[in-house]
Design an enzyme around this catalytic site. Structure first.
Site, mmCIF file in Angstrom:
data_model
loop_
_atom_site.group_PDB
_atom_site.id
_atom_site.type_symbol
_atom_site.label_atom_id
_atom_site.label_comp_id
_atom_site.label_asym_id
_atom_site.label_seq_id
_atom_site.Cartn_x
_atom_site.Cartn_y
_atom_site.Cartn_z
ATOM 1 N N ASP A 169 7.381 61.942 16.604
ATOM 2 C CA ASP A 169 6.921 62.650 17.805
ATOM 3 C C ASP A 169 6.208 61.721 18.773
ATOM 4 O O ASP A 169 6.182 61.983 19.980
ATOM 5 C CB ASP A 169 5.973 63.787 17.418
ATOM 6 N N HIS A 189 14.392 68.626 13.126
ATOM 7 C CA HIS A 189 13.768 67.601 12.283
ATOM 8 C C HIS A 189 14.065 67.931 10.820
ATOM 9 O O HIS A 189 13.931 69.081 10.409
ATOM 10 C CB HIS A 189 12.241 67.579 12.457
ATOM 11 N N HIS A 192 3.392 74.293 17.327
ATOM 12 C CA HIS A 192 3.976 74.114 18.654
ATOM 13 C C HIS A 192 3.997 75.422 19.442
ATOM 14 O O HIS A 192 3.710 75.453 20.633
ATOM 15 C CB HIS A 192 5.397 73.569 18.539
#
Length: 457
Positions: free
Chosen positions: A361, A328, A263
């Site tokens: 996601d 998460h 990310h």
């Protein structure tokens, strides 16, 4: 990701082991964002065009997406691509429809009825990150609950590419959600525009969506203003924690860790396992998969801020997870359901070897806008109710007032609030006499009883 034995760490070392990457140049970032907000607030669309040219390299005549661009997005995606987006949309819709709050009506005592009802927030602003990875999935995560909530005005902002265009994936996802107010604006300037409004972009009552450090800082700054805009939750760099036992598949774990590390360089991944030997097997897989990743350089920088912790038992692993409060949490253990009751602080939990975080996601149905940086200790992930306001309603019958009124009178006088008591007394007296008493005399008597000094009318 050198393993650290949790049991051997001091309290200070444990705190350091769970520390997120420091946000660099925090003071400078805050000052930059403050200037951007001030400029947009003062100069409106002109400032947005300047910042879009400066930060995104796009010279725009119009900030609003046109009908022709919507049509082009439809043609740009294959039928398989559109089908994949529709599947994700349908799953999200099913899960969020189930979150609709039922109205509550309770007669707390005879003649006293209390209710709780929901109403949509009038104007919501939806921010979809762009940059190196246009997150069309976020358009679904924000668009679906706002569609179900029936928010009358929905504004979506996302940064354009250098060619001045938006990703067709974002536009198609927005169309599935019925969003028509889409603007080519990103970064802190988009947050400022939706918070205060410009000639093109409507002012919003609440802002939603994740973003980089500048977007997050802008959301925090506008939420602190006296007449500022509400925000959904603090959502910063992405993160994942994986709890894995020795029977887990190292390749699966490595893939989950890297899916978050890619990310951005300030993302963080943490592995909690029960032996250094198994941790070494995961490390080998991480290095193997990392070499093949297109965003390997970004993931490598994120791994520099990452950790492997060795726990002595599942209970200790759960304690570590609750201390860290991850965005998460993946439980790759033999019986993940057995650990779930002990998990108290996590944005979203993924159970078992066949549930990669990627499902959440994109398309499982849960929302991927989640609290990061430890905010899961106090905040929840995004859901339908975030797009709604709740109101309480109460109604008393004459009989109910006669029963409850004397109780309220006594409590009001105990707090020295004579006018509160009088609002009840004038009604009770009216019930007894059939007419309302003159308002001044009873109020002065009440004031003496309540030890308050009130001005004479």
């Amino acid at each position: 990701m050198k393993p650290l034995r949790w049991k051997s760490l001091s309290a200070r070392q444990r705190l350091a082991a769970l520390q997120r990457p420091a946000q660099s140049s925090r003071a400078q970032l805050a000052a930059t964002v403050e200037e951007i907000i001030s400029t947009v607030r003062r100069e409106g669309d002109a400032a947005l065009r300047i910042y879009t040219a400066k930060f995104d390299g796009a010279d725009l005549r119009s900030l609003r997406v046109t009908k022709a661009e919507y049509a082009a997005a439809d043609k740009a995606l294959s039928s398989a691509d559109q089908s994949a987006l529709r599947t994700a949309y349908n799953n999200l819709r099913r899960f969020h429809l189930a979150q609709r709050p039922a109205p509550i009506r309770v007669e707390t005592m005879p003649g006293i009825v209390c209710e709780k009802v929901s109403r949509p927030i009038e104007r919501v602003g939806l921010y979809v990150p762009g940059g190196s990875a246009p997150l069309f999935s976020t358009a679904l995560m924000l668009g679906v609950p706002s569609q179900i909530a029936y928010n009358p005005i929905r504004v979506l902002c996302t940064p354009p590419g250098r060619d001045g265009r938006l990703s067709p994936w974002i536009l198609f996802a927005a169309q599935l959600c019925g969003i028509t107010e889409i603007f080519k604006v990103g970064g802190a300037q988009a947050i400022a525009a939706m918070a205060f409004g410009t000639a093109s972009i409507p002012q919003c009552d609440k802002l939603f969506g994740p973003g980089n450090a500048y977007v997050t800082e802008a959301k925090l700054q506008i939420s602190r203003e006296a007449a500022g805009t509400a925000i959904d939750l603090p959502a910063g760099p992405s993160e994942v924690m994986v709890i894995a036992d020795n029977a887990a598949e190292p390749a699966f774990i490595a893939a989950d860790l890297l899916s978050q590390a890619e990310h951005g360089p300030d993302s963080q991944v943490v592995l909690v396992t029960f032996s250094e030997k198994f941790a070494a097997r995961v490390q080998v897989e991480v290095e193997k998969q990392l070499a093949a990743l297109p965003r390997g350089a970004i993931a490598t920088r994120a791994l520099m801020n990452s950790r492997t912790l060795i726990a002595v038992s599942p209970d200790e692993a759960v304690d570590i997870a609750n201390r860290y409060a991850p965005e998460h949490l993946i439980l790759q253990v033999a019986d993940p359901r057995a650990l779930l009751p002990g998990i108290t602080t996590s944005g979203s939990v993924f159970l078992g070897a066949w549930t990669p975080e990627s499902l959440g996601d994109y398309a499982s149905g849960t929302n991927h806008v989640l609290p990061t940086y430890g905010w899961a200790r106090a905040c929840s992930g995004l859901g339908l109710t975030d797009f709604l306001r709740t109101m309480t309603v109460q109604e008393a019958s004459p009989r109910g007032l006669e029963k409850l009124g004397p109780v309220v009178e006594r409590l009001a006088l105990a707090e020295n609030l004579a006018a509160h008591q009088h609002a009840v007394r004038v009604r009770l007296d009216s019930l007894k006499t059939g007419r309302a008493n003159p308002p001044d005399e009873p109020l002065r008597k009440t004031a003496r009883r309540g030890r308050l000094t009130l001005p004479r009318p």
